[in-house]
Scaffold this motif. Structure first.
Motif, PDB file in Angstrom:
ATOM      1  N   ASN A 214     -20.361   2.483   1.645  1.00 45.01           N
ATOM      2  CA  ASN A 214     -21.509   1.796   1.681  1.00 45.01           C
ATOM      3  C   ASN A 214     -21.208   0.469   2.124  1.00 45.01           C
ATOM      4  OD1 ASN A 214     -23.072   3.908   0.496  1.00 45.01           O
ATOM      5  ND2 ASN A 214     -22.842   3.188  -1.492  1.00 45.01           N
ATOM      6  N   PRO A 215     -22.303  -0.178   3.199  1.00 41.91           N
ATOM      7  CA  PRO A 215     -21.787  -1.444   3.662  1.00 41.91           C
ATOM      8  C   PRO A 215     -21.562  -2.386   2.608  1.00 41.91           C
ATOM      9  CG  PRO A 215     -23.921  -0.793   4.239  1.00 41.91           C
ATOM     10  CD  PRO A 215     -23.235   0.199   3.519  1.00 41.91           C
ATOM     11  N   GLY A 216     -20.819  -3.177   2.838  1.00 41.00           N
ATOM     12  CA  GLY A 216     -20.344  -4.159   1.775  1.00 41.00           C
ATOM     13  C   GLY A 216     -19.262  -3.651   0.602  1.00 41.00           C
ATOM     14  N   GLU A 217     -18.991  -2.436   0.640  1.00 39.54           N
ATOM     15  CA  GLU A 217     -18.252  -1.795  -0.474  1.00 39.54           C
ATOM     16  C   GLU A 217     -16.788  -2.204  -0.303  1.00 39.54           C
ATOM     17  OE1 GLU A 217     -19.601   2.083  -1.370  1.00 39.54           O
ATOM     18  OE2 GLU A 217     -17.863   2.258  -2.714  1.00 39.54           O
ATOM     19  N   LYS A 218     -15.803  -2.372  -0.972  1.00 38.45           N
ATOM     20  CA  LYS A 218     -14.738  -2.664  -0.575  1.00 38.45           C
ATOM     21  C   LYS A 218     -13.733  -2.219  -1.658  1.00 38.45           C
ATOM     22  CE  LYS A 218     -14.144  -6.300   2.872  1.00 38.45           C
ATOM     23  NZ  LYS A 218     -14.500  -5.140   3.632  1.00 38.45           N
ATOM     24  N   ILE A 219     -12.783  -1.428  -1.385  1.00 37.97           N
ATOM     25  CA  ILE A 219     -11.722  -0.731  -2.281  1.00 37.97           C
ATOM     26  C   ILE A 219     -10.423  -1.276  -1.933  1.00 37.97           C
ATOM     27  CG2 ILE A 219     -10.781   1.536  -2.707  1.00 37.97           C
ATOM     28  CD1 ILE A 219     -13.160   2.922  -2.098  1.00 37.97           C
ATOM     29  N   LEU A 220      -9.980  -1.570  -0.842  1.00 39.45           N
ATOM     30  CA  LEU A 220      -8.576  -1.931  -0.511  1.00 39.45           C
ATOM     31  C   LEU A 220      -8.351  -3.451  -1.205  1.00 39.45           C
ATOM     32  CD1 LEU A 220      -7.916  -0.423   2.693  1.00 39.45           C
ATOM     33  CD2 LEU A 220      -7.070   0.369   0.684  1.00 39.45           C
ATOM     34  N   ASN A 221      -7.386  -3.755  -1.522  1.00 42.12           N
ATOM     35  CA  ASN A 221      -7.088  -4.930  -1.798  1.00 42.12           C
ATOM     36  C   ASN A 221      -6.082  -5.700  -0.728  1.00 42.12           C
ATOM     37  OD1 ASN A 221      -6.091  -7.286  -3.044  1.00 42.12           O
ATOM     38  ND2 ASN A 221      -5.527  -6.535  -4.783  1.00 42.12           N
ATOM     39  N   TRP A 222      -6.506  -6.579  -0.151  1.00 41.70           N
ATOM     40  CA  TRP A 222      -5.839  -7.093   0.973  1.00 41.70           C
ATOM     41  C   TRP A 222      -4.493  -7.880   0.720  1.00 41.70           C
ATOM     42  CZ3 TRP A 222      -6.562  -6.057   6.121  1.00 41.70           C
ATOM     43  CH2 TRP A 222      -7.431  -5.209   6.651  1.00 41.70           C
ATOM     44  N   THR A 223      -4.452  -8.272  -0.481  1.00 43.44           N
ATOM     45  CA  THR A 223      -3.568  -9.127  -0.946  1.00 43.44           C
ATOM     46  C   THR A 223      -2.531  -8.741  -1.845  1.00 43.44           C
ATOM     47  OG1 THR A 223      -4.914 -10.068  -2.632  1.00 43.44           O
ATOM     48  CG2 THR A 223      -4.723 -11.241  -0.394  1.00 43.44           C
ATOM     49  N   ALA A 224      -2.586  -7.424  -1.835  1.00 41.89           N
ATOM     50  CA  ALA A 224      -1.690  -6.558  -2.743  1.00 41.89           C
ATOM     51  C   ALA A 224      -0.268  -6.449  -2.089  1.00 41.89           C
ATOM     52  CB  ALA A 224      -1.968  -5.196  -2.907  1.00 41.89           C
ATOM     53  N   GLY A 225       0.861  -6.215  -2.816  1.00 43.67           N
ATOM     54  CA  GLY A 225       2.336  -6.238  -2.349  1.00 43.67           C
ATOM     55  C   GLY A 225       3.247  -7.322  -2.148  1.00 43.67           C
ATOM     56  N   PRO A 226       4.363  -7.303  -1.754  1.00 40.97           N
ATOM     57  CA  PRO A 226       5.053  -8.402  -2.033  1.00 40.97           C
ATOM     58  C   PRO A 226       4.725  -9.532  -1.050  1.00 40.97           C
ATOM     59  CG  PRO A 226       6.458  -6.459  -1.627  1.00 40.97           C
ATOM     60  CD  PRO A 226       5.053  -6.311  -1.493  1.00 40.97           C
ATOM     61  N   VAL A 227       5.104 -10.792  -1.412  1.00 39.09           N
ATOM     62  CA  VAL A 227       4.609 -11.935  -0.743  1.00 39.09           C
ATOM     63  C   VAL A 227       5.075 -11.957   0.586  1.00 39.09           C
ATOM     64  CG1 VAL A 227       4.727 -14.429  -0.739  1.00 39.09           C
ATOM     65  CG2 VAL A 227       4.576 -13.338  -2.796  1.00 39.09           C
ATOM     66  N   GLY A 228       6.357 -11.466   0.813  1.00 36.47           N
ATOM     67  CA  GLY A 228       6.953 -11.522   1.928  1.00 36.47           C
ATOM     68  C   GLY A 228       6.256 -10.696   3.307  1.00 36.47           C
ATOM     69  N   ASP A 229       5.401  -9.654   2.534  1.00 35.77           N
ATOM     70  CA  ASP A 229       4.747  -8.717   3.622  1.00 35.77           C
ATOM     71  C   ASP A 229       3.530  -9.362   4.023  1.00 35.77           C
ATOM     72  OD1 ASP A 229       5.298  -5.585   1.981  1.00 35.77           O
ATOM     73  OD2 ASP A 229       6.346  -6.715   3.255  1.00 35.77           O
ATOM     74  N   LEU A 230       3.038 -10.440   3.612  1.00 38.47           N
ATOM     75  CA  LEU A 230       1.702 -11.071   3.758  1.00 38.47           C
ATOM     76  C   LEU A 230       1.986 -12.015   4.988  1.00 38.47           C
ATOM     77  CD1 LEU A 230       0.154 -11.807   0.249  1.00 38.47           C
ATOM     78  CD2 LEU A 230      -0.207  -9.890   1.994  1.00 38.47           C
ATOM     79  N   LYS A 231       3.174 -12.277   5.198  1.00 38.77           N
ATOM     80  CA  LYS A 231       3.487 -13.243   6.493  1.00 38.77           C
ATOM     81  C   LYS A 231       2.847 -12.547   7.737  1.00 38.77           C
ATOM     82  CE  LYS A 231       7.247 -15.598   4.649  1.00 38.77           C
ATOM     83  NZ  LYS A 231       8.734 -15.406   4.475  1.00 38.77           N
ATOM     84  N   PRO A 232       2.134 -13.238   8.517  1.00 38.54           N
ATOM     85  CA  PRO A 232       1.718 -12.672   9.771  1.00 38.54           C
ATOM     86  C   PRO A 232       2.840 -12.431  10.785  1.00 38.54           C
ATOM     87  CG  PRO A 232       1.211 -15.281   9.626  1.00 38.54           C
ATOM     88  CD  PRO A 232       1.856 -14.714   8.307  1.00 38.54           C
ATOM     89  N   TRP A 233       2.669 -11.499  11.704  1.00 42.18           N
ATOM     90  CA  TRP A 233       3.664 -11.069  12.351  1.00 42.18           C
ATOM     91  C   TRP A 233       3.403 -11.288  13.750  1.00 42.18           C
ATOM     92  CZ3 TRP A 233       3.715  -7.264  16.428  1.00 42.18           C
ATOM     93  CH2 TRP A 233       5.209  -6.722  16.617  1.00 42.18           C
TER      94      TRP A 233
END
Lengths: 506, 397
Positions: B378-397
């Protein structure tokens, strides 16, 4: 030793490390108290030695990890986890590395060090090897039935032969090749001078289906005449094929030729008449080292291939059609060619050997459908004309099918080495009953006879001179006598020596 | 002996399906005879247009990516661009494909480095989720990615709901996602074609293997590499005349495989290897020594019938196991291997041919259709966690 020094260096370099591990901080910092510090150093060294004995390189790994991890995020938890993993892995390795018991086994595969499993007797078991060979055999026969020739025809091999010194040698080679042929085989052996028991007994050892026929006329001594007689014998065999209406593929297996077993697979492809490439191994008789003229041949020679071994056979153009023949160029050898059997000179093949051709047996049948370009067998060789090769059976020799990827693959080798025609040998090479009186042969001195040394030397030199001067010599006998000569001279000396000693003792 | 031979052939032959006059056997997996399905018409794939820094520029930097064993991602992209299953209308697409070449980061030796791929993938997903609405519509459940290199840390959390097309992996491994489509590693088809020998050449080698037994650089004592299985093979069978095993790199490697009855495919650092593909192409029965391995297209290809599976703890008894297989079994396995559709399914030929690995991937994706209704959020529903994972992965590529 190295570890000790390394540890010492580590010790001196990083005081912080030691302070993290050891509880006695104060004692080390205070340099004035010498003896407890010295004792402490000793104790620490001993401890480090013991630990490194147990852990091995893992100890230094742990040390380096602790040393360099202090830069990023020092914490006691990391130290403890490092210690724990080191100790855990050491516990696994303390039993001998190659252990017979199994590693951890569960539905989940465990990460970590596993033992290398070796069974108590890591050597092949013979019954299993035998079983594996039966499996391989079965797989191969299955392969053959799937990818090999679908309906294999009988192979009819025609061999002209005659009783002579080394007949066993030549005929056994061909016999064993034919015994290994995986198809049905009929072996027609035509013998010059009539059927003899020796040949018959030799052939019967093969277990093949043989037709042994005799041909009138002794094998002549001159090579030219021998070739002519052999052709006549082969025609005679073809007559037998016609009379008996043998069905299959006729090939000419001369008794001095060497056959590759792939040849028999290849000839199954022939429709009416095919040609294969024959490699000619030209043999130089005589004991002199002769430089083969092949090497010094002019490069502008067009009739022969530029290879070290001359090859006779079909020549094809780029679209794999037969356009001509590679024949043997005998010009370089003509002066040195052998005239009669046993000649210690080179024996030359004909322009195109019979062995290089295979025929469908129906070509020689009568009252059967045949292609228009084949002559009847009676027309050929009737009036004593010389039939040089099966091409005489054809009116038009362009219908010959080249086999063996258009003659590029050589599966048959030709070589003629014969002993002198009048060489003496016991029948079947068996001396039965054993001799009770032995008489020295004319040229071989009796071993125990003590001739004078100079005379024996003379005899040796005279023999060698004879060998050099006279080109014609019974090669086998000369070899034997010269060999025995060389052996006997030192022996004679020894005998003499012994006899003189005996005299002195007496 | 000849009598048995004849009787053997009469029975099973009637059940064979003949291909080019060779007696072969039909291959039926748990999904039926699906190797020969044609995916055209069964699904539609929309290919996102990503900036070339995600694909073309990477390939330009290192053209070796086209020949190493993870080259499938590049060839898959090229195949999809010109395939009839591609649709330019995203509204009617069943699956969405994101062409990002994450494994094209090679060491000088040619081995892939897995370090940058999470960041690259994350950056690509951020791009598609912001430029197109389709990612957010299902949080990636109808998207598929070709994520080949196993990363020990596990799958990127953002790919939780997406389907991964992976080179075959290990059951219960953090990297293997349920519902993935497993594909074989890339093996160059022309190179293998060039080394074919006539099939009438008799198979005279019983067991064949060429490769490392001890990885001296990384694991000098043994016991870690291949979980000790390869070392065990060497120690037990190095003097056995039936086992032609060594660490050499012969130029006749492909020809030798065609002259062998069994080819060992033991695990190395990873449970899979291109040996399996090579064994299938050359008709050599694969002996798979890797516990908990997941093989490619496992629902379409009956690997149990084709290969021999040996547990790692049974390696010392390998010769007993192999010689005690009944001869009819062995012949049947060879017939299954001779089936040309089996060989085609393992290859990534250029240009794509029918029933090759590209088509099998699409078949696998088609078998997962239609999507469940609850895939659509449904619109507005979110399941994924965009900040999960090791910190190193969150750096932009």
């Amino acid at each position: 030793m190295k570890q000790l020094t390394a540890l010492q260096q580590q010790g001196r370099r990083s005081n912080s490390f030691r302070s993290a591990l050891s509880p006695l901080d104060a004692a080390t910092v205070d340099g004035s108290v010498k003896s407890p510090a010295a004792i402490f150093w000793l104790v620490l060294h001993g401890l480090c030695c013991l630990i490194s004995l147990v852990l091995g390189f893992r100890f230094s790994r742990l040390v380096f990890f602790l040393l360099f991890s202090t830069s990023s995020s020092p914490s006691t938890t990391t130290v403890y986890t490092a210690l724990r993993t080191t100790l855990a892995s050491s516990a696994v390795t303390s039993p001998p590395e190659r252990n017979i018991s199994a590693g951890e086994r569960a539905s989940r595969v465990v990460v970590g060090r596993h033992g290398i499993l070796i069974r108590p007797w890591p050597h092949p078991d013979l019954s299993e090897v035998m079983q594996a060979h039966t499996i391989i055999e079965r797989v191969q026969s299955e392969q053959k039935s799937q990818y090999g020739v679908k309906s294999p025809k009988t192979v009819i091999a025609i061999t002209p032969t005659y009783v002579r010194t080394f007949q066993t040698l030549h005929l056994t080679g061909v016999m064993h090749s034919l015994m290994n042929v995986p198809y049905d085989l009929i072996w027609i052996v035509v013998e010059a001078g009539g059927v003899t028991n020796e040949t018959a007994s030799l052939i019967s050892k093969s277990g093949l289906k043989t037709i042994h026929i005799g041909f009138e006329g002794k094998m002549p001594v001159l090579w030219e005449d021998r070739h002519k007689l052999e052709s006549k014998m082969r025609l005679h065999a073809l007559r037998v094929v016609r009379e008996k209406r043998l069905d299959g593929i006729v090939m000419f297996a001369d008794d001095s030729n060497m056959h590759n077993l792939e040849l028999f697979n290849e000839i199954q492809k022939v429709k009416w008449i095919g040609a294969i490439s024959v490699g000619i191994l030209v043999h130089w008789g005589g004991s002199e080292e002769v430089e083969l003229p092949i090497i010094e041949r002019d490069d502008s020679e067009k009739t022969e291939k530029n290879s070290q071994v001359p090859v006779q056979g079909p020549a094809c153009n780029s679209s794999n059609h037969l356009v001509g023949w590679h024949t043997f160029n005998s010009l370089p050898y003509v002066e040195r060619s052998a005239k009669y059997i046993g000649d210690s000179a080179v024996v030359l093949p004909k322009k195109l050997e019979w062995a290089g051709f295979v025929l469908n047996s129906r070509l020689v049948w009568e009252d059967t459908e045949k292609p228009v370009w084949v002559k009847e067998l009676e027309e050929v060789g009737g009036d004593g004309e010389d039939v040089e090769s099966p091409l005489s059976l054809l009116k038009d020799s362009s219908v010959v099918e080249p086999l063996g990827s258009c003659g590029r693959k050589v599966m048959l080798w030709w070589l003629r080495v014969e002993a002198r025609a009048d060489s003496k040998f016991p029948p079947g090479w068996i001396i039965d009953p054993p001799l009770d009186i032995t008489v020295p042969a004319k040229r071989t001195p009796w071993p125990d006879a003590p001739p004078d040394l100079p005379s024996s030397v003379e005899q040796v030199t005279s023999i060698q001179e004879n060998a050099d001067r006279r080109a014609t010599k019974n090669r086998s006998r000369r070899k034997r006598s010269s060999r025995s000569k060389k052996k006997h001279t030192p022996k004679v000396l020894l005998d003499e020596h012994v006899s003189t000693l005996d005299l002195r003792d007496n | 002996m000849t009598k048995d031979f004849g009787a053997d052939l009469v029975g099973p032959r009637s059940a064979f399906k003949f291909h080019r006059t060779q007696p072969t056997e039909r291959i039926s997996g748990s999904a039926g005879d699906v190797l020969e399905d044609d995916p055209v018409g069964r699904l539609k794939v929309f290919v996102y247009e990503l900036p070339s820094k995600y694909n073309k520029k990477i390939l330009q930097k290192d053209p070796r990516c086209l020949t190493h064993m993870f080259a499938a991602e590049i060839y898959m992209h090229r195949f999809l661009l010109s395939s009839p299953v591609r649709t330019l209308n995203p509204e009617e697409a069943d699956w969405f494909y994101t062409p990002v070449y994450t494994t094209c980061d090679l060491t000088p030796n040619g081995l892939p480095l897995p370090f940058k791929s999470p960041r690259m993938m994350r950056s690509a997903i951020q791009l598609i989720s912001s430029n197109w609405p389709y990612w957010n519509r299902t949080e990636g459940a109808d998207h598929f990615f070709i994520e080949e290199k196993a990363i020990d840390r596990g799958i990127l959390p953002l790919l939780q709901r997406a389907t991964l097309v992976q080179t075959f992996g290990q059951r219960n491994h953090v990297c293997l996602k349920d519902g993935s489509v497993i594909i074989p590693p890339y093996a160059p088809p022309q190179k293998m074609q060039a080394h074919l020998i006539p099939p009438s050449t008799p198979r005279s080698i019983f067991v064949y293997f060429r490769g490392l037994f001890y990885d001296v650089g990384n694991d000098p004592e043994g016991g870690y590499y291949a979980r000790g299985a390869r070392a065990s093979v060497w120690e037990n069978f190095k003097d056995n005349p039936l086992f032609d095993i060594s660490t050499e790199h012969p130029t006749t490697y492909y020809e030798d495989m065609q002259r062998a009855v069994f080819c060992l495919c033991p695990l190395g650092w990873a449970p899979w290897s291109p040996r399996l593909v090579e064994a299938v192409i050359f008709g050599c029965i694969p002996v798979i020594i890797a516990d908990d391995i997941v093989l490619p297209f496992a629902d379409a290809i009956p690997w149990e019938d084709i290969g021999v599976f040996v547990a790692e703890k049974d390696v010392p008894k390998l010769d007993t196991i192999l010689t005690s297989i009944p001869i009819n079994e062995i012949l049947r396995k060879q017939r299954l291997l001779a089936n040309p559709s089996m060989k085609q399914a393992m290859l990534f030929p250029q240009p794509a041919q029918s029933r090759d690995a590209f088509h099998q991937i699409l078949n696998g994706l088609a078998r997962k259709l239609p999507h469940d209704k609850n895939v659509y959020l449904n619109p507005g529903e979110k399941i994924l966690n965009w900040t999960a994972g090791p910190v190193g992965d969150l750096k932009p590529w």
